[in-house]
Design a protein around this motif. Sequence first.
Motif, PDB file in Angstrom:
ATOM      1  N   LEU A   2       0.872  -1.125   0.041  1.00 29.44           N
ATOM      2  CA  LEU A   2      -0.042   0.175  -0.104  1.00 29.44           C
ATOM      3  C   LEU A   2       0.842   1.254   0.080  1.00 29.44           C
ATOM      4  CD1 LEU A   2      -2.590  -1.172   2.393  1.00 29.44           C
ATOM      5  CD2 LEU A   2      -3.079  -0.976   0.160  1.00 29.44           C
ATOM      6  N   ILE A   3       1.842   1.310   0.823  1.00 31.88           N
ATOM      7  CA  ILE A   3       2.856   2.516   0.970  1.00 31.88           C
ATOM      8  C   ILE A   3       3.422   2.667  -0.275  1.00 31.88           C
ATOM      9  CG2 ILE A   3       4.751   3.308   2.260  1.00 31.88           C
ATOM     10  CD1 ILE A   3       3.391   2.392   4.745  1.00 31.88           C
ATOM     11  N   ASP A   4       3.973   1.699  -0.737  1.00 36.41           N
ATOM     12  CA  ASP A   4       4.748   1.683  -2.083  1.00 36.41           C
ATOM     13  C   ASP A   4       3.659   2.488  -3.302  1.00 36.41           C
ATOM     14  OD1 ASP A   4       6.942   1.005  -3.358  1.00 36.41           O
ATOM     15  OD2 ASP A   4       5.970  -0.467  -4.662  1.00 36.41           O
ATOM     16  N   ARG A   5       2.472   1.783  -3.345  1.00 36.52           N
ATOM     17  CA  ARG A   5       1.563   2.456  -4.408  1.00 36.52           C
ATOM     18  C   ARG A   5       1.293   3.926  -3.731  1.00 36.52           C
ATOM     19  NH1 ARG A   5      -2.825  -2.416  -4.505  1.00 36.52           N
ATOM     20  NH2 ARG A   5      -1.630  -3.841  -5.409  1.00 36.52           N
ATOM     21  N   GLY A  25       0.025   2.144   9.653  1.00 37.21           N
ATOM     22  CA  GLY A  25      -0.189   0.893  10.401  1.00 37.21           C
ATOM     23  C   GLY A  25      -1.217   0.755  11.330  1.00 37.21           C
ATOM     24  N   LYS A  26      -1.081   2.159  12.009  1.00 35.72           N
ATOM     25  CA  LYS A  26      -2.116   2.119  13.018  1.00 35.72           C
ATOM     26  C   LYS A  26      -3.518   2.411  12.550  1.00 35.72           C
ATOM     27  CE  LYS A  26      -3.683   3.522  17.310  1.00 35.72           C
ATOM     28  NZ  LYS A  26      -4.863   3.062  17.143  1.00 35.72           N
ATOM     29  N   GLU A  71      -4.781  -1.016  11.448  1.00 32.50           N
ATOM     30  CA  GLU A  71      -4.939  -1.900  12.567  1.00 32.50           C
ATOM     31  C   GLU A  71      -6.475  -1.407  13.055  1.00 32.50           C
ATOM     32  OE1 GLU A  71      -1.760  -2.169  15.164  1.00 32.50           O
ATOM     33  OE2 GLU A  71      -3.151  -1.799  16.818  1.00 32.50           O
ATOM     34  N   ASP A  72      -6.822  -0.148  13.037  1.00 31.14           N
ATOM     35  CA  ASP A  72      -7.954   0.295  13.863  1.00 31.14           C
ATOM     36  C   ASP A  72      -9.156  -0.028  12.828  1.00 31.14           C
ATOM     37  OD1 ASP A  72      -6.663   1.395  16.013  1.00 31.14           O
ATOM     38  OD2 ASP A  72      -6.729   3.415  15.012  1.00 31.14           O
ATOM     39  N   ARG A  73      -8.790  -0.171  11.302  1.00 31.92           N
ATOM     40  CA  ARG A  73     -10.080  -0.316  10.558  1.00 31.92           C
ATOM     41  C   ARG A  73     -10.179  -1.803  10.263  1.00 31.92           C
ATOM     42  NH1 ARG A  73      -9.104   4.302   5.758  1.00 31.92           N
ATOM     43  NH2 ARG A  73      -9.804   6.144   7.198  1.00 31.92           N
TER      44      ARG A  73
END
Length: 170
Positions: free
Chosen positions: A108-111, A135-136, A139-141
Amino acid sequence: MKDHLFLLGFMGSGKSRWGAQLAAPFGLAFLDLDREIVKGERQTIAEIFAGQGEAGFRTLERKYLHALAEQPASVVALGGGTPCFFDNMDWINRQGRSIYLQVPLETLIDRLQRKAGQRPLLAQWPVEEWPQRLGKILEDRAPFYEQAQHIVEYDGDDSSFFSRLCAAAF
Ligand code: S3P
């Protein structure tokens, strides 16, 4: 109507890309919830966030989500946060079928690095902070996303992902 196919998942998970590809061969319309909001409000998502804050955006997002009930059966790409506010996820599962596009955080971060400017949530943090910040949020979602009726995991191979997506969808 009962038969929308909702695609949900984090920003960058490919909801719009794969949604359009899923809809075409099955003769379904493709709708993108962010695009419906932009069209209806005549403002970009960034402008809405800037003018009304995230809370204002979430209220609008729910309004446009509910308006989908008037549309014929479609494949719908939701916004990354849509399932996670109000009772939206219950509504989604009542109104149609749902698939969570589960993509690893690193992918995801890469895209997302390529399209940060269009996404107000990302624009607020330097890229170095993304792994921890996103990341946080992910995790919450996750507990909301995981209420989808199907979960399709991205394993780095587009064609295997798309065939598993088709199998879950139809
Ligand atoms: C958001 C995701 C965006 C858009 C808005 C907020 C989120 O949609 O709705 O910027 O909270 O994750 P995409 O997932 O299509 O980028």
